[in-house]
Design a protein around this motif. Structure first.
Motif, PDB file in Angstrom:
ATOM      1  N   ASN A 148     -12.304   2.039  -3.521  1.00 24.72           N
ATOM      2  CA  ASN A 148     -11.323   2.393  -2.499  1.00 24.72           C
ATOM      3  C   ASN A 148     -11.453   1.613  -1.198  1.00 24.72           C
ATOM      4  N   HIS A 150     -11.151  -1.698   0.988  1.00 33.37           N
ATOM      5  CA  HIS A 150     -10.357  -2.920   0.914  1.00 33.37           C
ATOM      6  C   HIS A 150     -10.678  -3.798   2.121  1.00 33.37           C
ATOM      7  N   THR A 152      -9.486  -7.484   3.577  1.00 31.63           N
ATOM      8  CA  THR A 152      -8.457  -8.518   3.424  1.00 31.63           C
ATOM      9  C   THR A 152      -9.045  -9.821   2.892  1.00 31.63           C
ATOM     10  N   ASN A 156     -11.280  -6.105  -3.109  1.00 39.36           N
ATOM     11  CA  ASN A 156     -10.188  -5.210  -3.516  1.00 39.36           C
ATOM     12  C   ASN A 156      -8.941  -5.421  -2.659  1.00 39.36           C
ATOM     13  N   LYS A 158      -5.431  -5.676  -1.375  1.00 44.01           N
ATOM     14  CA  LYS A 158      -4.199  -5.081  -1.869  1.00 44.01           C
ATOM     15  C   LYS A 158      -3.153  -6.177  -2.064  1.00 44.01           C
ATOM     16  N   SER A 161      -1.282  -8.118   0.818  1.00 42.22           N
ATOM     17  CA  SER A 161      -2.019  -8.093   2.088  1.00 42.22           C
ATOM     18  C   SER A 161      -2.416  -9.502   2.508  1.00 42.22           C
TER      19      SER A 161
END
Length: 175
Positions: A148, A150, A152, A156, A158, A161
């Motif tokens: 969970n 993240h 940039t 992970n 998104k 992004s």
């Protein structure tokens, strides 16, 4: 706090469904002991992976301190998890990371059965690293925050992004 790395050891499959079984545990224990006497009873960490083509994809990382390394890595619960790995193409393999003394001897398991902080840390680091390589890691414990968080362009990220110059520079600096 020294750890050795041994493997990959091929995990045999048996029966008409070509599954990992109790016989696979026996075969692996024999192979591991041929490589280094006492290794199957050591304490440390392990990584289960699938080798296909020229690559190896990790699917599970764990630790063994209270029980022997191979006994924990190949317990019935873990065997069931390994057999449920999606896309079972390729050969299942196991990496072992036993804790060793500064002179390279296998470290004995603690008599109180509690994991050592260094083994806990190594397991968490292995899970985090394996999760980066394979988001479909089958570990449930110690992965919630890792799945969970993240960052940039680094961890992970998104979709949409993007990444920026700073994240690209940091990624080059730390990887």
């Amino acid at each position: 706090m020294n750890f050795d790395v041994l493997g990959p050891f091929v995990i045999t499959r048996h029966g008409p469904k070509n599954l990992i079984s109790k016989q696979s545990f026996i075969d692996l224990r024999e192979e591991v002991e041929k490589k280094r006497i006492g290794l199957s009873n050591a304490c440390g960490c392990y990584v289960f992976a699938m080798r296909a083509g020229k690559g190896i994809t990790p699917f599970y990382a764990g630790q063994a301190c209270a029980t022997p390394l191979i006994g924990e890595a190949m317990n019935p619960s873990n065997i069931a998890k390994y057999n449920d790995v999606p896309h079972r193409k390729g050969n299942p393999v196991m990496f072992l990371l036993p804790m060793v003394t500064p002179t390279g001897k296998l470290r004995k398991r603690p008599t109180n059965g509690k994991p050592l902080r260094s083994i806990d840390f190594l397991e968490e680091w292995l899970i985090a690293t394996c999760l980066i390589k394979n988001p479909n890691l089958i570990n449930n414990k110690k992965t919630k925050i890792l799945r969970n968080i993240h960052v940039t362009g680094i961890l992970n990220a998104k979709p949409g992004s993007g990444k920026n110059r700073a994240s690209s520079a940091l990624k080059r600096a730390i990887f």
